[in-house]
Design a protein around this motif. Structure first.
Motif, PDB file in Angstrom:
ATOM      1  N   GLN A  81      11.414 -39.167  42.414  1.00  0.00           N
ATOM      2  CA  GLN A  81      10.736 -39.155  41.120  1.00  0.00           C
ATOM      3  C   GLN A  81       9.416 -39.912  41.122  1.00  0.00           C
ATOM      4  O   GLN A  81       8.506 -39.581  40.362  1.00  0.00           O
ATOM      5  CB  GLN A  81      11.647 -39.730  40.025  1.00  0.00           C
ATOM      6  N   VAL A  82       9.296 -40.921  41.973  1.00  0.00           N
ATOM      7  CA  VAL A  82       8.148 -41.809  41.883  1.00  0.00           C
ATOM      8  C   VAL A  82       6.912 -41.220  42.542  1.00  0.00           C
ATOM      9  O   VAL A  82       5.788 -41.658  42.268  1.00  0.00           O
ATOM     10  CB  VAL A  82       8.476 -43.184  42.511  1.00  0.00           C
ATOM     11  N   ARG A  83       7.076 -40.217  43.360  1.00  0.00           N
ATOM     12  CA  ARG A  83       5.931 -39.683  44.098  1.00  0.00           C
ATOM     13  C   ARG A  83       4.848 -39.189  43.139  1.00  0.00           C
ATOM     14  O   ARG A  83       5.104 -38.397  42.247  1.00  0.00           O
ATOM     15  CB  ARG A  83       6.391 -38.541  45.002  1.00  0.00           C
ATOM     16  N   GLY A  84       3.642 -39.678  43.337  1.00  0.00           N
ATOM     17  CA  GLY A  84       2.529 -39.274  42.492  1.00  0.00           C
ATOM     18  C   GLY A  84       2.448 -40.000  41.166  1.00  0.00           C
ATOM     19  O   GLY A  84       1.616 -39.657  40.319  1.00  0.00           O
ATOM     20  N   ALA A  85       3.282 -41.031  40.953  1.00  0.00           N
ATOM     21  CA  ALA A  85       3.272 -41.749  39.674  1.00  0.00           C
ATOM     22  C   ALA A  85       2.013 -42.600  39.539  1.00  0.00           C
ATOM     23  O   ALA A  85       1.436 -43.068  40.523  1.00  0.00           O
ATOM     24  CB  ALA A  85       4.506 -42.642  39.552  1.00  0.00           C
ATOM     25  N   ASP A  86       1.595 -42.794  38.302  1.00  0.00           N
ATOM     26  CA  ASP A  86       0.471 -43.695  38.037  1.00  0.00           C
ATOM     27  C   ASP A  86       0.893 -45.151  38.219  1.00  0.00           C
ATOM     28  O   ASP A  86       0.126 -45.969  38.724  1.00  0.00           O
ATOM     29  CB  ASP A  86      -0.055 -43.472  36.619  1.00  0.00           C
ATOM     30  N   ILE A  87       2.104 -45.484  37.753  1.00  0.00           N
ATOM     31  CA  ILE A  87       2.635 -46.836  37.934  1.00  0.00           C
ATOM     32  C   ILE A  87       4.063 -46.728  38.459  1.00  0.00           C
ATOM     33  O   ILE A  87       4.912 -46.076  37.849  1.00  0.00           O
ATOM     34  CB  ILE A  87       2.622 -47.642  36.627  1.00  0.00           C
ATOM     35  N   ALA A  88       4.314 -47.349  39.600  1.00  0.00           N
ATOM     36  CA  ALA A  88       5.660 -47.442  40.162  1.00  0.00           C
ATOM     37  C   ALA A  88       6.108 -48.894  40.062  1.00  0.00           C
ATOM     38  O   ALA A  88       5.357 -49.803  40.448  1.00  0.00           O
ATOM     39  CB  ALA A  88       5.662 -46.983  41.615  1.00  0.00           C
ATOM     40  N   LEU A  89       7.311 -49.126  39.543  1.00  0.00           N
ATOM     41  CA  LEU A  89       7.781 -50.498  39.317  1.00  0.00           C
ATOM     42  C   LEU A  89       9.187 -50.660  39.875  1.00  0.00           C
ATOM     43  O   LEU A  89      10.033 -49.764  39.731  1.00  0.00           O
ATOM     44  CB  LEU A  89       7.751 -50.826  37.826  1.00  0.00           C
ATOM     45  N   PHE A  90       9.442 -51.797  40.501  1.00  0.00           N
ATOM     46  CA  PHE A  90      10.773 -52.121  41.005  1.00  0.00           C
ATOM     47  C   PHE A  90      11.148 -53.515  40.532  1.00  0.00           C
ATOM     48  O   PHE A  90      10.397 -54.471  40.709  1.00  0.00           O
ATOM     49  CB  PHE A  90      10.809 -52.052  42.528  1.00  0.00           C
ATOM     50  N   PHE A  91      12.335 -53.619  39.927  1.00  0.00           N
ATOM     51  CA  PHE A  91      12.874 -54.912  39.498  1.00  0.00           C
ATOM     52  C   PHE A  91      14.257 -55.069  40.096  1.00  0.00           C
ATOM     53  O   PHE A  91      15.090 -54.161  40.016  1.00  0.00           O
ATOM     54  CB  PHE A  91      12.971 -54.993  37.974  1.00  0.00           C
ATOM     55  N   TYR A  92      14.503 -56.231  40.693  1.00  0.00           N
ATOM     56  CA  TYR A  92      15.826 -56.517  41.251  1.00  0.00           C
ATOM     57  C   TYR A  92      16.258 -57.917  40.861  1.00  0.00           C
ATOM     58  O   TYR A  92      15.486 -58.880  40.942  1.00  0.00           O
ATOM     59  CB  TYR A  92      15.812 -56.407  42.773  1.00  0.00           C
ATOM     60  N   ALA A  93      17.528 -58.026  40.449  1.00  0.00           N
ATOM     61  CA  ALA A  93      18.139 -59.328  40.178  1.00  0.00           C
ATOM     62  C   ALA A  93      19.458 -59.377  40.933  1.00  0.00           C
ATOM     63  O   ALA A  93      20.266 -58.442  40.852  1.00  0.00           O
ATOM     64  CB  ALA A  93      18.369 -59.525  38.684  1.00  0.00           C
ATOM     65  N   GLY A  94      19.673 -60.453  41.660  1.00  0.00           N
ATOM     66  CA  GLY A  94      20.893 -60.582  42.452  1.00  0.00           C
ATOM     67  C   GLY A  94      20.623 -61.394  43.691  1.00  0.00           C
ATOM     68  O   GLY A  94      19.608 -62.084  43.802  1.00  0.00           O
ATOM     69  N   HIS A  95      21.553 -61.309  44.656  1.00  0.00           N
ATOM     70  CA  HIS A  95      21.390 -62.048  45.896  1.00  0.00           C
ATOM     71  C   HIS A  95      20.382 -61.370  46.815  1.00  0.00           C
ATOM     72  O   HIS A  95      20.335 -60.138  46.908  1.00  0.00           O
ATOM     73  CB  HIS A  95      22.722 -62.158  46.634  1.00  0.00           C
ATOM     74  N   GLY A  96      19.582 -62.187  47.480  1.00  0.00           N
ATOM     75  CA  GLY A  96      18.679 -61.707  48.507  1.00  0.00           C
ATOM     76  C   GLY A  96      18.549 -62.787  49.559  1.00  0.00           C
ATOM     77  O   GLY A  96      18.944 -63.943  49.351  1.00  0.00           O
ATOM     78  N   LEU A  97      18.023 -62.422  50.711  1.00  0.00           N
ATOM     79  CA  LEU A  97      17.805 -63.412  51.746  1.00  0.00           C
ATOM     80  C   LEU A  97      16.734 -62.921  52.701  1.00  0.00           C
ATOM     81  O   LEU A  97      16.367 -61.740  52.703  1.00  0.00           O
ATOM     82  CB  LEU A  97      19.089 -63.722  52.516  1.00  0.00           C
TER      83      LEU A  97
END
Length: 405
Positions: A81-97
């Protein structure tokens, strides 16, 4: 509207989001880990962010408490869906390392028995960034994933101290492309963020407060987020952002110069009928027609406030408005000052509490054009409280009648 006693006036807010602009977001939040203690806030953080982004005209793909397979499925949907978008946004909450400078997000079924497990059980942040970089113009990434992580400690122990696993995330290098990228972390590189004791983490709480504020750029919003989190954690946590944007990114644009329109259909039709009659030059009007509309129009005219003085209104001569807040000031003086009221209900004070000329770029000529509207349609002064008050609009109308001298 102050003092009108009418429930017929409302604001039609013009939001200048380009009609063709495509905004696509992926929002993920993991709280209920199978091999680590439950995190109280990430799912509620992600749900709230998903709701906020939908209100900002994003198409949102969201997932909560996902396994590795479910996460991959959501990322695949996002990639399409994001291909060619004007604004692409990613938000993640949780464990990371991070391990050896690479950042990983952890699905709820991650166990991480050794470093080999990372490829099969975790999701590399760079992998998601690649999906959102295909023919997109602007990329915004928000990672509330720096929480204290027992899986990172366990991985380091399994590796006999050889592993460089850390709960804090590593700096992400930004590649050139489109109008640029912003990557925002809940805490600085290699630092741990706090989950918080409230409904949301300190970082997400601040992000929800500032993302999408009217006419506030995303970089300025992040400055405010950083300030809020720093204060909320008594200086123990400082969000950090890596920014490479070639243009201001404003998620909620409000045109402060847009016409203010009567929202009630009856009031609008009254004014419309009046204007139609004035335009129909020479047309015969049957006796008694539009009598009700004319009576209502006359009633509205009675609500127009009077100035304290009947003296001619001139641009640079002090005016007796009958309003102590602006009495004794000229039009020229007032348009160089600050507004008294927000031009839009609910607009953040930081947006409108500035010198009027900074927003409206008022010149004598432009102001005269605006004032002519109040002559053509005198009841238009009642459409909405002006930032300098209704009596200021009445004065503008009188000034225009005098030839804008």
């Amino acid at each position: 509207m102050r003092g009108l006693g009418l429930a017929v006036l409302a604001l039609v807010l013009t939001v200048t989001v380009a009609n063709a602009e495509r905004r696509i977001a992926l929002v993920l939040g993991n709280s209920h880990y199978q091999n680590a203690p439950v995190l109280p806030n990430p799912v509620s953080d992600a749900q709230a962010m998903s709701d906020r982004l939908e209100k900002l005209n994003f198409e949102v793909i969201s997932g909560f408490d996902l396994t590795k397979a479910q996460t991959q499925e959501k990322i695949g949907q996002f990639a399409k869906q994001v291909r060619g978008a004007d604004i692409a946004l990613f938000f993640y909450a949780g464990h990371g390392l991070q391990v050896s400078g690479n950042n990983y997000l952890l699905p709820v079924d991650a166990a991480l028995e050794d470093e080999t497990s990372l490829d099969f059980e975790a999701v590399q942040v760079d992998f998601i960034l690649r999906q959102m970089s295909r023919e997109t113009s602007i990329r915004l990434v928000f990672l509330d994933a720096c929480r204290d992580n027992p899986l990172a400690d366990a991985l380091a122990k399994e590796s006999g101290g050889i592993s460089t696993a850390s709960s804090g995330l590593a700096e992400i290098q930004i590649e050139n492309g489109g109008a640029g990228t912003l990557v925002a972390f809940a805490a600085g590189p290699n630092q741990v963020a706090y989950d918080g004791s409230g409904e949301h983490s300190p970082f997400t709480t601040a992000l929800l407060a500032h993302i999408g504020q009217a006419n506030v750029s995303i970089t300025e919003a992040m400055n405010r987020v950083t300030s809020d989190v720093f204060k909320a954690t008594a200086g123990r946590q400082r969000p950090w952002a890596n920014v490479s944007l070639t243009t201001d990114v404003v998620l909620h644009k409000v045109n402060l110069n847009a016409p203010l329109i009567v929202g009630d259909s009856d009031a609008a039709s009254i004014e419309g009928n009046s204007q139609a009659r004035s335009n129909a030059a020479g047309a015969a009007t049957p006796p008694g027609s539009d009598a009700g509309a004319q009576a209502a129009l006359d009633q509205l005219r009675q609500k127009i406030p009077k100035l304290e003085s009947d003296a001619p209104v001139l641009f640079d001569i002090p005016i007796d408005f009958g309003d102590p807040a602006i009495d004794g000031k000229s039009i020229a003086q007032l348009i160089q000052g600050k507004p008294r009221f927000s031009p839009v209900e609910g607009l953040d004070k930081s947006v409108w509490d500035n010198h009027c000329s900074g927003c409206h770029q008022w010149t004598e000529e432009r102001l005269c054009d605006q004032a002519q509207n109040y002559v053509t349609s005198d009841i238009s002064v009642l459409r909405l409280e002006h930032p300098l008050g209704t009596r200021f609009k009445v004065a503008l109308g009188k000034w225009a009648k005098n030839g804008c001298k």
